[in-house]
Design an enzyme around this catalytic site. Structure first.
Site, PDB file in Angstrom:
ATOM      1  N   HIS A  85       0.770  -1.211  -0.015  1.00 17.62           N
ATOM      2  CA  HIS A  85      -0.020  -0.082  -0.148  1.00 17.62           C
ATOM      3  C   HIS A  85       0.788   1.223   0.010  1.00 17.62           C
ATOM      4  O   HIS A  85       2.192   1.225   0.335  1.00 17.62           O
ATOM      5  CB  HIS A  85      -1.015   0.102   1.224  1.00 17.62           C
ATOM      6  CG  HIS A  85      -0.128  -0.213   2.496  1.00 17.62           C
ATOM      7  ND1 HIS A  85       0.105  -1.450   2.893  1.00 17.62           N
ATOM      8  CD2 HIS A  85       0.301   0.837   3.449  1.00 17.62           C
ATOM      9  CE1 HIS A  85       0.648  -1.357   4.126  1.00 17.62           C
ATOM     10  NE2 HIS A  85       0.763  -0.040   4.360  1.00 17.62           N
ATOM     11  N   HIS A  87       1.133   5.086   1.272  1.00 18.03           N
ATOM     12  CA  HIS A  87       0.534   6.202   2.209  1.00 18.03           C
ATOM     13  C   HIS A  87       0.575   7.606   1.566  1.00 18.03           C
ATOM     14  O   HIS A  87       1.587   8.057   0.818  1.00 18.03           O
ATOM     15  CB  HIS A  87       1.314   6.425   3.330  1.00 18.03           C
ATOM     16  CG  HIS A  87       1.470   5.189   4.490  1.00 18.03           C
ATOM     17  ND1 HIS A  87       0.853   5.063   5.691  1.00 18.03           N
ATOM     18  CD2 HIS A  87       2.064   4.105   4.215  1.00 18.03           C
ATOM     19  CE1 HIS A  87       1.215   3.880   6.344  1.00 18.03           C
ATOM     20  NE2 HIS A  87       1.950   3.452   5.356  1.00 18.03           N
TER      21      HIS A  87
END
Ligand code: 5GP
Ligand code: ZN
Length: 141
Positions: A104, A106
């Site tokens: 992922h 940020h």
């Protein structure tokens, strides 16, 4: 459950709607939602729906689509929060601070006066040490 997902992974569960999230963007391949413990409010996670642990597990072809979403969502985060800057951070493996082993990105809205500083920076002993390390990296390409 799609074959590309893992049963017990928290971000797989969010991607398939088994646990709730505060979603801000969704496509067939990606989802973006607010981080539950934001660095600054509006801190968003951009997550491929298929389970891949790190950057190194990702197929090459996904880059263009991911980059487009990063720009689109990152820009919206900045506008909605009034941020003056945006950090894009991606951690690989626990030694680098990865807590959720599902890749992922940020997207962290930043303000000139938010008081956060970057990592401390060091120095090389001399130019030889620096050049030797660059050689070692080039040899591994
Ligand atoms: P990492 O340390 O793996 O790069 O980042 C994981 C991030 O996921 C952390 O910033 C953490 O606050 C966030 N997070 C962990 N569990 C949940 C959750 O259940 N929901 C949401 N929205 N964020 C989560
Ligand atoms: Zn997963």
């Amino acid at each position: 459950m799609p074959a590309s997902q893992h049963e017990d992974c928290i971000f797989c569960k969010i991607a398939r709607g088994d646990i709730p999230c505060t979603s801000v963007f969704e496509s067939e391949e990606l989802i973006a939602f607010l981080d539950i413990s934001p660095v600054n409010k509006g801190h968003t996670l951009l997550v491929p729906k298929a389970h891949m642990e790190t950057l190194f597990d990702m197929p090459a072809g996904i880059g263009e689509m991911l980059f487009a979403a990063m720009k689109q969502v990152g820009s919206a985060v900045m506008k909605a929060t009034g941020a003056e800057g945006l950090n894009v951070v991606q951690n690989n493996y626990s030694a680098a601070g990865q807590q959720v082993p599902h890749v992922h990105w940020h997207l962290i809205p930043r303000f000139a006066d938010d008081g956060y500083t970057a990592w401390p920076q060091g120095a090389y002993q001399d130019m030889q040490e620096m050049a030797a390390l660059a050689d070692a990296i080039r040899e591994k390409l």
